[in-house]
Design a protein around this motif. Structure first.
Motif, PDB file in Angstrom:
ATOM      1  N   LYS A  40      15.914 104.425 105.628  1.00  0.00           N
ATOM      2  CA  LYS A  40      16.776 104.903 104.535  1.00  0.00           C
ATOM      3  C   LYS A  40      17.486 103.740 103.852  1.00  0.00           C
ATOM      4  N   SER A  41      17.742 102.664 104.618  1.00  0.00           N
ATOM      5  CA  SER A  41      18.376 101.478 104.043  1.00  0.00           C
ATOM      6  C   SER A  41      17.362 100.556 103.366  1.00  0.00           C
ATOM      7  N   LYS A  42      16.149 101.072 103.193  1.00  0.00           N
ATOM      8  CA  LYS A  42      15.093 100.342 102.471  1.00  0.00           C
ATOM      9  C   LYS A  42      14.615  99.086 103.190  1.00  0.00           C
ATOM     10  N   LYS A  43      14.770  99.088 104.499  1.00  0.00           N
ATOM     11  CA  LYS A  43      14.151  97.981 105.248  1.00  0.00           C
ATOM     12  C   LYS A  43      12.637  98.171 105.207  1.00  0.00           C
ATOM     13  N   SER A  44      11.897  97.075 105.259  1.00  0.00           N
ATOM     14  CA  SER A  44      10.434  97.179 105.217  1.00  0.00           C
ATOM     15  C   SER A  44       9.942  97.781 106.529  1.00  0.00           C
ATOM     16  N   PRO A  45       8.831  98.526 106.490  1.00  0.00           N
ATOM     17  CA  PRO A  45       8.285  99.094 107.726  1.00  0.00           C
ATOM     18  C   PRO A  45       8.060  98.026 108.804  1.00  0.00           C
ATOM     19  N   LEU A  46       7.677  96.828 108.397  1.00  0.00           N
ATOM     20  CA  LEU A  46       7.479  95.753 109.366  1.00  0.00           C
ATOM     21  C   LEU A  46       8.777  95.457 110.116  1.00  0.00           C
ATOM     22  N   ASP A  47       9.883  95.367 109.367  1.00  0.00           N
ATOM     23  CA  ASP A  47      11.190  95.142 110.000  1.00  0.00           C
ATOM     24  C   ASP A  47      11.600  96.335 110.856  1.00  0.00           C
ATOM     25  N   VAL A  48      11.276  97.536 110.382  1.00  0.00           N
ATOM     26  CA  VAL A  48      11.680  98.741 111.095  1.00  0.00           C
ATOM     27  C   VAL A  48      10.978  98.844 112.451  1.00  0.00           C
ATOM     28  N   VAL A  49       9.665  98.631 112.471  1.00  0.00           N
ATOM     29  CA  VAL A  49       8.961  98.769 113.754  1.00  0.00           C
ATOM     30  C   VAL A  49       9.403  97.683 114.731  1.00  0.00           C
ATOM     31  N   GLU A  50       9.677  96.497 114.208  1.00  0.00           N
ATOM     32  CA  GLU A  50      10.154  95.427 115.089  1.00  0.00           C
ATOM     33  C   GLU A  50      11.527  95.800 115.673  1.00  0.00           C
ATOM     34  N   LEU A  51      12.408  96.278 114.818  1.00  0.00           N
ATOM     35  CA  LEU A  51      13.758  96.664 115.242  1.00  0.00           C
ATOM     36  C   LEU A  51      13.716  97.757 116.310  1.00  0.00           C
ATOM     37  N   VAL A  52      12.926  98.787 116.064  1.00  0.00           N
ATOM     38  CA  VAL A  52      12.864  99.920 116.995  1.00  0.00           C
ATOM     39  C   VAL A  52      12.257  99.478 118.330  1.00  0.00           C
ATOM     40  N   VAL A  53      11.211  98.666 118.267  1.00  0.00           N
ATOM     41  CA  VAL A  53      10.586  98.222 119.523  1.00  0.00           C
ATOM     42  C   VAL A  53      11.535  97.300 120.283  1.00  0.00           C
ATOM     43  N   GLN A  54      12.320  96.513 119.591  1.00  0.00           N
ATOM     44  CA  GLN A  54      13.335  95.704 120.290  1.00  0.00           C
ATOM     45  C   GLN A  54      14.313  96.599 121.047  1.00  0.00           C
ATOM     46  N   GLU A  55      14.740  97.678 120.399  1.00  0.00           N
ATOM     47  CA  GLU A  55      15.642  98.629 121.067  1.00  0.00           C
ATOM     48  C   GLU A  55      14.990  99.199 122.317  1.00  0.00           C
ATOM     49  N   LEU A  56      13.722  99.571 122.194  1.00  0.00           N
ATOM     50  CA  LEU A  56      12.997 100.139 123.336  1.00  0.00           C
ATOM     51  C   LEU A  56      12.822  99.106 124.445  1.00  0.00           C
ATOM     52  N   GLU A  57      12.554  97.860 124.047  1.00  0.00           N
ATOM     53  CA  GLU A  57      12.410  96.786 125.043  1.00  0.00           C
ATOM     54  C   GLU A  57      13.718  96.578 125.812  1.00  0.00           C
ATOM     55  N   ASN A  58      14.820  96.711 125.103  1.00  0.00           N
ATOM     56  CA  ASN A  58      16.113  96.450 125.730  1.00  0.00           C
ATOM     57  C   ASN A  58      16.539  97.571 126.680  1.00  0.00           C
ATOM     58  N   ASN A  59      15.868  98.720 126.567  1.00  0.00           N
ATOM     59  CA  ASN A  59      16.212  99.842 127.430  1.00  0.00           C
ATOM     60  C   ASN A  59      15.382  99.797 128.715  1.00  0.00           C
TER      61      ASN A  59
END
Lengths: 319, 328
Positions: A42-61
């Motif tokens: 929704k904040s217009k981040k690129s899908p590339l940035d979005v998937v990296e961000l989400v996977v980082q969150e998952l990695e940290n869990n």
């Protein structure tokens, strides 16, 4: 047309009896990560940035088998791998054999952007991480008590366990009591996303298999097997790596759309139904037009998705 | 039953137009020797999977091409080899990367396929598995040739990743403006060219297809770099329809999932083998991506395609056809 996002925390033989204390934290993690992804889109981040961000969150869990919480090799060490693909440019980055990098997916992104190569492994990948100044920690950071126990049981059973495989438990009820989480495994993680303009990206990250041989590479970092994106779709697969490699699962979803004109859902269903034996694979995929599909031929798959038109879902088993 | 056996071998795509004649002759002789080896094995009814391993072993053992002995060097001056093999009928596969002391990486890939629960092992773990399996091991020095040491030095002076080929001085006159050609060794300028990866694809008389690929990778590559050769679906693929081995610019081959796509367009678009190879070379390589493909089908067809300047290659089939070629 509209944005869409899907993420997974592994597919496998997840027992329907999974106790709430094992289920709820993972559902909460999926929900949190989905929110992070949706907000970023929704904040217009690129899908590339979005998937990296989400996977980082998952990695940290630590509830999932990636980053902290990764399962252990036969030597009791962690060897993580990850892969990221940008559908629009077909640029990709992958890493294997990481022991100290906090976020493997970030290093995969750096391989894609800062090297002339696509894929770095083991010592060379670690050296590259240091050169780039990415966050590293002592290898023990990734090792959780649950995974030490899992390895012990796998060694006793003298087998390589795949995600959620509970077979040794069924044979021996006493052993089941020893298993700290009742599902014996926690899964690979992945995320796929598409924005309003149809730009696609996919990312996958994993610790691999419990009791895997040192040096084992699975499907996750292999472009076309565990991870793939192009101008039509983005795919992240999970399950038994060796079967996913042989089935070239992620590429085949795209190939069926490209060469047979199938829809995303048809293509993904055919790959999961025909190209990999039952009990071995799950995948998440989004198309350039904002469709989402999350098929699996295992008992379950930790998964979540959301689309711009308001559809949202968090699930583990067949609904 | 198939319609007769067929075999194809390659020693890399992208050949310098000024490659010395004696080297062309050496390459052709080696390719012919490997073809003959494969043909004898096929006549003795060896299954396709055994034949591709046998032929790639021979290519690895000869220092001419970039695999096994004669492999390109990493930025550290060491050899890190990779290989993969796939058996079409069962779609079983094995791959290795970062191998430093295994004399024949393709045979280790075969053992990963047959004797491990996994399909891909790399670096220290792959070496450990090799020792467990008692495969022939040698010092890393064995793989390093004087020629390649010189190439690495030049590549490092120029601070570039170069493929291992050199051209005679005349190249300077034909492409005098090219930066690549400003590199010299033994009075010879060097240009950026093919990695001379090796590969073999075979269909046996029972219609079983197999493929194998082996390489030392890129000259002056980063330690740890993995290319297309060990990746199932990129450098190597086999199924019940065909066997495929690719060579060229690894990163372009990975993005195009070239080897799987040859099979995929046969399966999903109904193309014939040569049509499939042509389609993939034309449509699946990104702009500027150079690569070559050899392939066989279960019907005994053999095909080749490349968009590079030449490809070291050879073919033979049961009906008596045999050819060794470098140029278009």
């Amino acid at each position: 047309m509209g944005w869409a996002i899907a993420l997974h925390g592994g597919a496998g033989d997840i027992p329907l009896s999974l106790p709430p204390e094992r289920r709820l934290p993972r559902e909460a993690c999926l929900r949190h990560c989905l929110q992070v992804g949706v907000h970023a889109l929704k904040s217009k981040k690129s899908p590339l940035d979005v998937v990296e961000l989400v996977v980082q969150e998952l990695e940290n869990n630590p509830n999932f088998n990636a980053g902290r919480g990764s399962v252990l090799t036969t030597n009791g060490t962690v060897e993580m791998e990850a892969c990221i693909v940008d559908g629009k440019t077909m640029r990709c980055g992958a890493v294997s054999g990481l022991k100290t990098v906090v976020n493997p997916i970030y290093l995969a992104r750096l391989v894609m952007e800062k090297t002339p190569h696509i894929y770095l492994g083991f010592e060379g990948a670690e050296a590259f991480a240091r050169e780039q100044g990415v966050e590293t920690v002592d290898a023990s950071h990734f090792i959780t008590p649950e995974n030490v126990e899992r390895l012990k049981q796998a060694r006793e059973a003298n087998r390589v366990q795949i995600d959620y495989n509970a077979q040794p438990v069924q044979k021996d009820m006493k052993r089941e009591e020893l298993i700290p989480d009742g599902d014996s495994q926690i899964g690979t993680v992945g995320c796929v996303a598409v924005d309003n303009e149809g730009n696609l990206a996919a990312a996958t990250s994993t610790g691999g298999l419990v009791n895997k041989m040192v040096g084992r590479i699975g499907d996750t970092p292999i472009i076309g097997a565990g991870t793939y994106a192009n101008s039509l779709c983005a795919v992240s697969a999970t399950g038994k790596g060796e079967a996913i490699i042989r089935g070239t699962v992620a590429r085949d979803v795209a190939a069926l759309m490209e060469f047979k004109g199938m829809s995303l859902e048809q293509a993904a269903a055919l790959v999961v139904g025909d190209r990999v034996p039952k009990g071995n694979v799950g995948l998440i995929a989004v198309s350039a037009t904002g469709e989402v599909t999350m098929p699996f031929n295992t008992t379950g798959m930790f998964r979540a998705c959301a689309t711009e038109d308001g559809h949202s879902e968090i699930a583990i088993w067949d609904s | 039953m198939g319609r007769g056996w067929a075999i194809a071998v390659h020693g890399g795509a992208g050949v310098d137009p000024n490659v010395p004649l004696h080297r062309q002759e050496e390459a052709k002789l080696l390719l012919a020797r490997c073809l003959n080896l494969g043909v004898s094995a096929l006549r003795s009814s060896l299954p396709a999977i055994d034949v591709v391993e046998l032929v790639v072993r021979e290519l690895e053992s000869d220092p001419l091409f970039n695999s096994g002995r004669g492999s390109a060097l990493t930025e550290k001056g060491t050899v890190e080899m990779e290989a993969s093999i796939m058996d079409g009928p069962r779609r079983k596969c094995g791959a290795v990367s970062g191998v430093t002391t295994v004399k024949n990486p393709v045979s280790l890939a075969r053992l990963v396929m047959e004797k491990s629960p996994h399909s891909y092992l790399a670096f220290a773990g792959a070496e450990e598995f090799a020792r467990q399996q008692s495969v022939e091991m040698v010092d890393n020095e064995y793989f390093i040739t004087e020629e390649n040491k010189g190439m690495l030095k030049l590549a490092q002076e120029a601070n570039t990743i170069i493929f291992d080929y050199r051209t005679p001085i005349t190249a300077l006159e034909t492409c005098g403006t090219s930066v690549d050609n400003s590199l010299m060794m033994n009075g010879l300028p060097i240009s950026v060219y093919a990695p001379e990866t090796v590969g073999c694809v075979v269909v046996d008389s029972e219609g079983r297809c197999a493929a194998a690929t082996s390489t030392g990778g890129l000259m002056n590559k980063m330690s740890g770099r993995i290319g297309d050769s060990p990746l199932i679906g990129s450098g190597t693929y086999a199924c019940n329809l065909c066997g495929v081995s690719c060579t060229g610019e690894g990163e372009a081959i990975i993005r195009g999932t070239l080897a799987r796509d040859v099979a995929a367009v046969m399966e999903y678009k109904g193309l014939g083998l040569q049509e499939a190879v042509d389609f993939v070379v034309k449509e699946r390589l990104d702009e500027g991506g150079k690569a070559g493909i050899i392939a066989v089908s279960r019907d005994g067809d053999v095909a080749c395609g490349f968009n590079s300047n030449g490809m070291f290659r050879g073919f033979a089939s049961e009906n008596g056809f045999m050819e060794v070629a470098i140029w278009n």
